[in-house]
Design an enzyme around this catalytic site. Structure first.
Site, PDB file in Angstrom:
ATOM      1  CB  CYS A 143       1.772   2.617   6.997  1.00  0.00           C
ATOM      2  SG  CYS A 143       2.477   3.581   5.725  1.00  0.00           S
ATOM      3  CB  CYS A 184      -1.264   1.824  -0.833  1.00  0.00           C
ATOM      4  SG  CYS A 184      -0.617   0.669   0.363  1.00  0.00           S
ATOM      5  CB  CYS A 188       4.650  -7.480  11.464  1.00  0.00           C
ATOM      6  SG  CYS A 188       5.568  -8.228  10.106  1.00  0.00           S
ATOM      7  CB  SER A 209       6.557  -3.110   0.506  1.00  0.00           C
ATOM      8  OG  SER A 209       6.976  -3.054   1.847  1.00  0.00           O
ATOM      9  CB  CYS A 226      -0.814 -10.464   6.657  1.00  0.00           C
ATOM     10  SG  CYS A 226       0.947 -10.613   6.254  1.00  0.00           S
ATOM     11  CD  GLU A 245      -9.719  -0.979   4.647  1.00  0.00           C
ATOM     12  OE1 GLU A 245     -10.737  -0.500   5.126  1.00  0.00           O
ATOM     13  OE2 GLU A 245      -8.623  -0.975   5.227  1.00  0.00           O
ATOM     14  CG  LEU A 251      16.003  -3.635   8.555  1.00  0.00           C
ATOM     15  CD1 LEU A 251      16.322  -5.097   8.285  1.00  0.00           C
ATOM     16  CD2 LEU A 251      17.187  -2.765   8.142  1.00  0.00           C
ATOM     17  CG  HIS A 252       9.859  -2.569  10.470  1.00  0.00           C
ATOM     18  ND1 HIS A 252       9.592  -1.314   9.969  1.00  0.00           N
ATOM     19  CD2 HIS A 252       9.074  -3.419   9.766  1.00  0.00           C
ATOM     20  CE1 HIS A 252       8.682  -1.409   9.014  1.00  0.00           C
ATOM     21  NE2 HIS A 252       8.362  -2.666   8.865  1.00  0.00           N
ATOM     22  CB  CYS A 291       1.262  -5.017  10.960  1.00  0.00           C
ATOM     23  SG  CYS A 291       0.309  -4.943   9.432  1.00  0.00           S
ATOM     24  N   GLY A 315      -1.197  -7.844   3.359  1.00  0.00           N
ATOM     25  CA  GLY A 315      -0.585  -9.084   2.887  1.00  0.00           C
ATOM     26  C   GLY A 315       0.894  -8.976   2.561  1.00  0.00           C
ATOM     27  CD  GLU A 316       5.941 -10.444   2.135  1.00  0.00           C
ATOM     28  OE1 GLU A 316       6.083  -9.537   2.968  1.00  0.00           O
ATOM     29  OE2 GLU A 316       6.513 -10.437   1.024  1.00  0.00           O
TER      30      GLU A 316
END
Ligand code: SAH
Length: 368
Positions: A343, A109, A120, A201, A116, A96, A224-225, A123, A169-170
């Protein structure tokens, strides 16, 4: 994109690679800029139509290469103007891409992987498992498809003004393809975006950050979170490998030779988890010597998650504490949630090679 095709996909090549290719077949390097213009600016995918190349070159090129775009299977518009495309890749996989308009800015985006591997805990993409990296062509296809659909404004400027590598994804775990795709985004013969208008990101893949610094100069956001390792280990498991201090040091290095640049710090607001006043104070202390802007992201819920979004009051209080400590803070607006485009809600369809799906009862891949 048919998996079985043996031909080279011209979408995979940034200008350096395309110049090398043309030189290798005895052609002039400038053919690369012509072909890039056809593909990325005129959206011509049929090599036969590229009529400033000689007939013999076109024939030769067609024998070796093609332009393979993914198929758009869903194109949804949100009430707030957000738009989401579902692109079909090889069998069973889709990704997407989301466009978010805001005033004169239009942000796309973009996804970098199918699924991924980072898991996390808050997510949706992480819950799906990981299948594979996207090719450079599949990454830039998202920009191509969205640009073509949206076009230009009345002044002749592109509607898409910014790209954020914040989809599925990263990106730093798909380094080479992401770097190639970003270089096409910046190329004057393609999309001509400035480095400041492209944001990568990352959850903080430290060695890759060090490599990125050597090859690119795009804007950087860090997910960071959490303000301490105990909490971040739970939310972003990659933290166990690259703890906060090391990660922030790598981000600082990334900007060390760049003037007037700052790190965007992403911080998802999870009710009762990371949103207390003491977290805000700890975060402010952590960022004291870091040129940064904090982006608070209200958590977007999805069905397999037990987290809840912090209340507006709690978010405002958290923001006020950070501001009182001298930080610049923005609260990200939740956009496109009526079409599951917010997000962390991007799911696409992932053939889970890690087989994480089997471990979860009745997980609905692709649905929220
Ligand atoms: N892997 C990269 C980019 C993809 S995630 C990264 O970690 O930065 C893009 C952003 O969305 C990240 O900041 C991520 O933490 C955030 N995000 C993920 N799930 C979310 C959710 N459910 N609600 C709000 N933000 C979320």
């Amino acid at each position: 994109m048919p998996e079985q095709s043996e031909k080279m996909n011209l979408l995979d090549l940034d200008r350096a690679a395309m110049e090398a290719f043309f030189t290798s077949i005895g052609e002039k390097a400038f053919r690369a800029s012509q072909v890039m213009k056809w593909i990325h600016q005129h959206r011509v995918t049929d090599i036969a139509e590229m009529n400033n190349l000689s007939k013999s070159l076109r024939d030769n090129l067609q024998a070796m290469a093609e332009v393979r775009l993914p198929e758009v299977v869903v194109d949804q518009k949100s009430e707030d103007g957000t738009r989401k495309w579902l692109l079909q890749l090889d069998s069973g996989n889709s990704i997407e891409t989301v466009f978010i308009p805001e005033g004169s800015r239009g942000t796309l985006c973009v996804s970098s992987q199918i699924g991924c591997a980072l898991e996390c805990s808050f997510c949706a993409t992480g819950k799906q498992g990981f299948n594979r990296n996207l090719t450079a062509g599949e990454i830039i296809s998202q920009v191509l498809v969205a640009n073509h659909a949206l076009g230009f404004d009345k002044d002749g400027d592109r509607i898409i003004t910014n790209v954020v590598m914040m989809g599925m994804g990263e990106p730093l775990l798909n380094f080479d393809n992401v770097v190639s795709a970003m270089s096409i985004m910046m190329d004057d013969f393609a999309y001509g975006l400035s480095k400041r208008r492209i944001t990568l990101s990352t959850a903080g893949v430290v060695p890759a950050l060090e490599r990125l610094r050597e090859v690119m100069d795009v804007s950087l956001a860090l997910s960071l979170h959490a303000p301490n390792n105990t909490l971040r280990d739970v939310l972003v498991p990659l933290n166990k490998k690259y703890p906060i201090k090391e990660t922030l040091a790598a981000c600082k290095d990334y900007f060390s030779d760049k003037k007037h640049r700052y790190l965007t710090v992403e911080y998802v607001m999870l009710k009762g988890v990371n949103d207390k006043p003491e977290h805000a104070r700890e975060l402010a202390a952590l960022l004291k010597n870091m040129p940064s802007k904090v982006n608070l992201i209200p958590f977007n819920p999805f069905s397999e998650s037990d987290y809840e979004r912090s209340s507006q009051k709690v978010i405002n209080n958290f923001r006020d504490i950070l501001v009182s400590q001298g930080l610049t803070v923005m609260t990200r607006k939740t956009r496109g949630d009526d079409i599951d485009a917010a997000c962390g809600q991007l799911a696409g369809r992932v053939k889970d090679k890690t087989k994480r799906t089997q471990r979860r009862v009745q997980m609905q891949v692709g649905a929220k």
